[in-house]
Design an enzyme around this catalytic site. Sequence first.
Site: not given
Length: 404
Positions: A277, A320
């Site tokens: 992430d 993301d």
Amino acid sequence: MFRDYRKISPRIFWLVTLAALIVLLIVVAVPQWLSRQARLEVLRLHVAEIAQIAASVVDGDLHRQLLDPANYTPELYERTVAPLVRFHSADPEIFYVYTMVERGGKSYFVVDTAASNKLKTTRKLRPSAYMEPYESIDVEPDPDYLQRIAAGRTYVYPSFQRDVYGTFLSGHTPIYDSQGRYSGFVGVDFDIKYYLALESSFRAIFYGSVAGAILIALLIGYVVARYQYHVQDRIDEQYRISIRDELTQLLNRRGALRFSREALDTRASSYAAILVDIDDLKGINDVYGHSAGDEFIVKVAETIRHSVRERDICARMGGDEFLIFAAGCDLDAATEIARRIIGKVYAHDSSSGRSHFGVSIGICVAAGAGATFEALYKQADEALYKAKSAGRNRFVIFDPVVAA
């Protein structure tokens, strides 16, 4: 360009070609068969006419005398056969010309033009002797044909029949004397070679039609197979697009689910789910703009792609978040992947002059038996949450004991 035209589905090509060929051969063969039957019928009518003409030249009174063997003399035989010899000599297409009489349901030769030395023919004929019985090899198609002839009808066999002399299409017509009494019958034979000679030109047409049908069937098969390949290729292309992330060209969530579940079917010894992430992507977009954020997403994707094995599954799960799903990957290999990604991302960004951009990683490794994608993903997500809570730019390994 040429190779592009070779892209077809072989299975569809042969199936369609075979189906088209069957249809086309039926279209070609049925008219040919019907016309062949029609030509045979025309030939039978021709044989019937020749037999009637032959019967008209016979002297019925002389022939009636020969029906009784007590009246036989070579001179009477020669006088009786002479008009038939002239008739036969004038038509070289006729193979045999003869007369017969029926005795007890069986046919006997009376006169035969082949027995006369005055017959003009190029054929090698075997003459039948006076009152020689007729022997057929094939089964008689019409057992009552002698009764039909005696009733005054001209009879032609429905097809070619074999006897000891060869294979012939024969026509028979009754003979009458001057008082109108039935006095035997005349027969004319046309051999099968005569028929085949007539059919040779039609066979060439038939073979040409078959060759044309084969070529047309191949063309139809190619066109259909090419079209099917094109349609299937477009479908596959749309599906490939639908499982890819447009920005990074990694798999998207749909593609990740499909290929990860396929990997689970391989029954590997272990599986690893690694969630990557980007730390504070929103801040990157706010400070540097969305183009810089997209650029960083692409670079993280490239880093992930070059940090794993070729068979490992890499996907962008959301804005993301990235997933690495690796079959046959133990804990040491998974942590090495995580270290490599974090190191490359940090090293790459440190040369940009911007604030350091980083990633957080959650790792879950499970034994192959009983592993499911949903469980691995959930546990890797829990580890990722802890990595972010611990300060970001690091990785955390899921611990089942702590989780329990």
